[in-house]
Design an enzyme around this catalytic site. Structure first.
Site, PDB file in Angstrom:
ATOM      1  N   ARG A  32     -34.970  20.230 -19.915  1.00 57.49           N
ATOM      2  CA  ARG A  32     -35.143  19.338 -21.076  1.00 57.49           C
ATOM      3  C   ARG A  32     -34.700  17.907 -20.774  1.00 57.49           C
ATOM      4  NH1 ARG A  32     -35.414  21.467 -26.402  1.00 57.49           N
ATOM      5  NH2 ARG A  32     -36.436  23.475 -26.291  1.00 57.49           N
ATOM      6  N   ARG A  36     -34.989  13.796 -26.834  1.00 52.20           N
ATOM      7  CA  ARG A  36     -34.503  12.827 -27.833  1.00 52.20           C
ATOM      8  C   ARG A  36     -33.224  12.099 -27.453  1.00 52.20           C
ATOM      9  NH1 ARG A  36     -34.820  17.188 -32.413  1.00 52.20           N
ATOM     10  NH2 ARG A  36     -34.516  18.354 -30.497  1.00 52.20           N
ATOM     11  N   ARG A  45     -42.444   8.174 -28.604  1.00 55.52           N
ATOM     12  CA  ARG A  45     -43.044   9.228 -29.422  1.00 55.52           C
ATOM     13  C   ARG A  45     -43.241   8.815 -30.872  1.00 55.52           C
ATOM     14  NH1 ARG A  45     -41.051  14.656 -30.439  1.00 55.52           N
ATOM     15  NH2 ARG A  45     -42.581  14.237 -32.041  1.00 55.52           N
ATOM     16  N   ASP A  81     -44.611  22.286 -24.316  1.00 56.57           N
ATOM     17  CA  ASP A  81     -43.718  23.269 -24.915  1.00 56.57           C
ATOM     18  C   ASP A  81     -44.239  24.667 -24.630  1.00 56.57           C
ATOM     19  OD1 ASP A  81     -41.266  23.228 -26.838  1.00 56.57           O
ATOM     20  OD2 ASP A  81     -42.517  24.893 -27.485  1.00 56.57           O
ATOM     21  N   TYR A 158     -40.884  34.638 -30.629  1.00 58.05           N
ATOM     22  CA  TYR A 158     -41.250  33.635 -31.636  1.00 58.05           C
ATOM     23  C   TYR A 158     -42.419  34.102 -32.496  1.00 58.05           C
ATOM     24  CZ  TYR A 158     -38.124  30.140 -29.646  1.00 58.05           C
ATOM     25  OH  TYR A 158     -37.009  29.457 -29.244  1.00 58.05           O
TER      26      TYR A 158
HETATM   27  O1  CP3 Z   1     -38.150  18.027 -20.282  1.00 59.28           O
HETATM   28  C1  CP3 Z   1     -38.502  19.225 -20.296  1.00 59.28           C
HETATM   29  O2  CP3 Z   1     -37.745  20.175 -20.021  1.00 59.28           O
HETATM   30  C2  CP3 Z   1     -39.966  19.544 -20.509  1.00 59.28           C
HETATM   31  C3  CP3 Z   1     -40.352  19.817 -21.835  1.00 59.28           C
HETATM   32  C4  CP3 Z   1     -39.965  21.088 -22.562  1.00 59.28           C
HETATM   33  C5  CP3 Z   1     -39.877  21.110 -23.971  1.00 59.28           C
HETATM   34  N1  CP3 Z   1     -39.689  22.392 -24.364  1.00 59.28           N
HETATM   35  C6  CP3 Z   1     -40.002  19.934 -24.820  1.00 59.28           C
HETATM   36  C7  CP3 Z   1     -39.470  19.980 -26.200  1.00 59.28           C
HETATM   37  C8  CP3 Z   1     -39.753  22.396 -22.119  1.00 59.28           C
HETATM   38  C9  CP3 Z   1     -39.689  22.922 -20.701  1.00 59.28           C
HETATM   39  C10 CP3 Z   1     -39.587  23.225 -23.273  1.00 59.28           C
HETATM   40  C11 CP3 Z   1     -39.405  24.672 -23.212  1.00 59.28           C
HETATM   41  C12 CP3 Z   1     -39.032  25.405 -24.426  1.00 59.28           C
HETATM   42  N2  CP3 Z   1     -39.458  25.210 -25.718  1.00 59.28           N
HETATM   43  C13 CP3 Z   1     -38.210  26.552 -24.417  1.00 59.28           C
HETATM   44  C14 CP3 Z   1     -37.590  27.183 -23.195  1.00 59.28           C
HETATM   45  C15 CP3 Z   1     -36.369  26.461 -22.749  1.00 59.28           C
HETATM   46  C16 CP3 Z   1     -35.193  26.639 -23.685  1.00 59.28           C
HETATM   47  O3  CP3 Z   1     -34.789  25.613 -24.258  1.00 59.28           O
HETATM   48  O4  CP3 Z   1     -34.712  27.757 -23.833  1.00 59.28           O
HETATM   49  C17 CP3 Z   1     -38.103  27.014 -25.748  1.00 59.28           C
HETATM   50  C18 CP3 Z   1     -37.312  28.212 -26.232  1.00 59.28           C
HETATM   51  C19 CP3 Z   1     -38.917  26.152 -26.546  1.00 59.28           C
HETATM   52  C20 CP3 Z   1     -39.166  26.259 -28.005  1.00 59.28           C
HETATM   53  C21 CP3 Z   1     -38.726  25.031 -28.698  1.00 59.28           C
HETATM   54  N3  CP3 Z   1     -39.379  23.806 -28.648  1.00 59.28           N
HETATM   55  C22 CP3 Z   1     -37.608  24.872 -29.532  1.00 59.28           C
HETATM   56  C23 CP3 Z   1     -36.601  25.957 -29.875  1.00 59.28           C
HETATM   57  C24 CP3 Z   1     -37.599  23.538 -29.979  1.00 59.28           C
HETATM   58  C25 CP3 Z   1     -36.686  22.905 -30.991  1.00 59.28           C
HETATM   59  C26 CP3 Z   1     -35.397  22.548 -30.370  1.00 59.28           C
HETATM   60  C27 CP3 Z   1     -35.065  21.118 -30.637  1.00 59.28           C
HETATM   61  O5  CP3 Z   1     -34.399  20.522 -29.757  1.00 59.28           O
HETATM   62  O6  CP3 Z   1     -35.468  20.583 -31.676  1.00 59.28           O
HETATM   63  C28 CP3 Z   1     -38.679  22.878 -29.374  1.00 59.28           C
HETATM   64  C29 CP3 Z   1     -39.040  21.444 -29.520  1.00 59.28           C
HETATM   65  C30 CP3 Z   1     -39.045  20.633 -28.288  1.00 59.28           C
HETATM   66  N4  CP3 Z   1     -39.635  20.987 -27.120  1.00 59.28           N
HETATM   67  C31 CP3 Z   1     -38.487  19.334 -28.159  1.00 59.28           C
HETATM   68  C32 CP3 Z   1     -38.757  18.922 -26.852  1.00 59.28           C
HETATM   69  C33 CP3 Z   1     -38.419  17.603 -26.209  1.00 59.28           C
HETATM   70  C34 CP3 Z   1     -37.798  18.539 -29.250  1.00 59.28           C
HETATM   71  C35 CP3 Z   1     -38.836  18.047 -30.207  1.00 59.28           C
HETATM   72  C36 CP3 Z   1     -38.742  16.607 -30.579  1.00 59.28           C
HETATM   73  O7  CP3 Z   1     -38.625  15.714 -29.722  1.00 59.28           O
HETATM   74  O8  CP3 Z   1     -38.830  16.346 -31.783  1.00 59.28           O
END
Ligand code: CP3
Length: 362
Positions: A32, A36, A45, A81, A158
């Site tokens: 990640r 943000r 974004r 994602d 999910y």
């Molecule tokens: O930089 C990176 O790692 C690449 C991008 C990436 C994202 N999600 C972007 C993202 C990757 C590799 C993921 C994987 C992901 N997504 C996982 C597996 C890794 C982990 O964290 O366990 C999971 C379970 C998800 C599902 C997911 N997506 C969740 C639970 C959330 C909300 C969490 C939060 O921080 O709000 C997301 C949203 C998400 N995916 C964001 C990002 C940058 C935040 C959204 C935003 O910017 O508004």
């Protein structure tokens, strides 16, 4: 455009570490790393929803490269994602600010499986492959580009739960109540994940990571029965087609699976911080590269604490067959300057240790 026309790779450290080749220091990146906590991410974004952003290849490329510009990291991971896969299969997924992902119409009964389409990945996920092609070019060979997917169980979690959860008890119950339908769903997800990852490699992904973020909730018996065969099938299929592309599996919380995962076609096992580095190394011997595993919470501590935790981690894992990373993702509250300390500490401490190891051997 063919893969051959991409710019020449200048830093292959992470690929060498994944293959078990000798390295002069530990490669480093952060799960990640695009997110943000970076002001430039929040600015870029603005005005787009999360999944709109994922469908804009030039913006994806910008977000993917932002952390590479800021930190001396050894890999980029494509901005996307794991939940784009359920979307491709016809499910509605919303990213709700402050809540996370919401799937308003989850899988409740076995009959719901007929709602899921077997997607033509080029049609439904072509935007990811376009983004990979654009990003690979824009990176100018600076560092390798990692592609990724959610693992079948984590995606199923999910899809059945209807969103994020601490325990995913609905999804876990489903495995016991509907074992046949669960296996059908996992099989179907595995087919899609394989196709999806093969196409990511063809589009230019140079390394692949599978995120099984909720593997630890399964426990050893259910993991072995339901998920391990799927993880193995994914690795075998990718290796048969692209033996040169390193594969990483992140089965978060699934310590019990370490030996089982070594017996598979993965090149790298990514670990969370609840396992001791030296013990993980003893249990896996020199048979596989390990990635991880600093608690992201350490990044809220002082620079001195970050450095000493990095030293402890690298001394435990050793410099060879190792990729430095966090044990889970960066958080929105993190300070980018502390991430820079983490990266710099990996560079300096692992170079020192690598040098002293060479000297000891002489
Ligand atoms: O930089 C990176 O790692 C690449 C991008 C990436 C994202 N999600 C972007 C993202 C990757 C590799 C993921 C994987 C992901 N997504 C996982 C597996 C890794 C982990 O964290 O366990 C999971 C379970 C998800 C599902 C997911 N997506 C969740 C639970 C959330 C909300 C969490 C939060 O921080 O709000 C997301 C949203 C998400 N995916 C964001 C990002 C940058 C935040 C959204 C935003 O910017 O508004």
């Amino acid at each position: 455009m063919t893969i051959d026309s991409f710019p020449t790779l200048q830093n292959d450290l992470i690929l060498r570490a994944a293959r078990g080749e000798a390295v002069e220091r530990a490669p480093v990146w952060m799960m990640r790393q695009a997110g943000r906590y970076l002001p430039e991410y929040r600015a870029a974004r603005e005005g787009y929803t999360f999944f709109e952003t994922c469908r804009m290849p030039n913006l994806v490329s910008e977000l993917t490269i932002q952390p590479v510009r800021r930190f001396e990291i050894d890999a980029a991971i494509v901005f996307s994602d794991i939940l784009v896969v359920p979307i491709a299969m016809g499910m509605d997924v919303k990213m709700v600010a402050g809540t996370g992902p919401v799937l308003p119409d989850p899988i409740v009964s076995p009959a719901d499986l007929s709602r899921l389409r077997s997607p033509d990945v080029d049609e439904e996920l072509g935007y990811v492959f376009d983004a990979i092609r654009v990003t690979r070019n824009d990176l100018e060979g600076c560092v390798p580009l990692i592609g990724f997917s959610g693992a079948p169980w984590t995606l199923m979690a999910y899809m059945v739960e209807g969103g994020g959860s601490k325990s995913f008890s609905r999804a876990r119950s489903w495995l016991h109540l509907e074992p046949r339908a669960s296996r059908q769903l996992l099989d179907k997800l595995t087919d899609v994940v394989i196709e999806y990852l093969l196409r990511q490699i063809q589009a230019g992904a140079q390394m692949i990571q599978l995120f099984d973020s909720w593997a630890g909730l399964l426990g050893p018996d259910m993991f072995r029965r339901f998920e391990l065969p799927q993880l193995r099938r994914i690795a075998s299929a990718l290796k048969a087609a692209h033996p040169e592309v390193p594969l990483t599996v992140f089965a978060r919380g699934a310590h019990y699976a370490l030996e089982d995962l070594v017996e598979s076609d993965y090149d790298v096992i990514s670990l969370d911080w609840t396992i001791d580095p030296a013990q993980a190394r003893v249990r896996t011997q020199e048979r596989i590269t390990l990635q991880g595993n600093m608690d992201p919470a350490v990044l809220f501590a002082t620079e001195n604490v970050i450095r000493s935790e990095v030293r402890r981690m690298i001394e435990g894992f050793g410099v060879q067959q190792y990729i430095a990373n966090l044990g889970h993702g960066m958080m929105p509250e993190h300070d980018p300057d502390r991430a820079a300390v983490f990266v710099e500490a990996v560079h300096s401490i692992s170079s020192q240790l690598a040098e002293s190891q060479v000297t000891t051997q002489i």
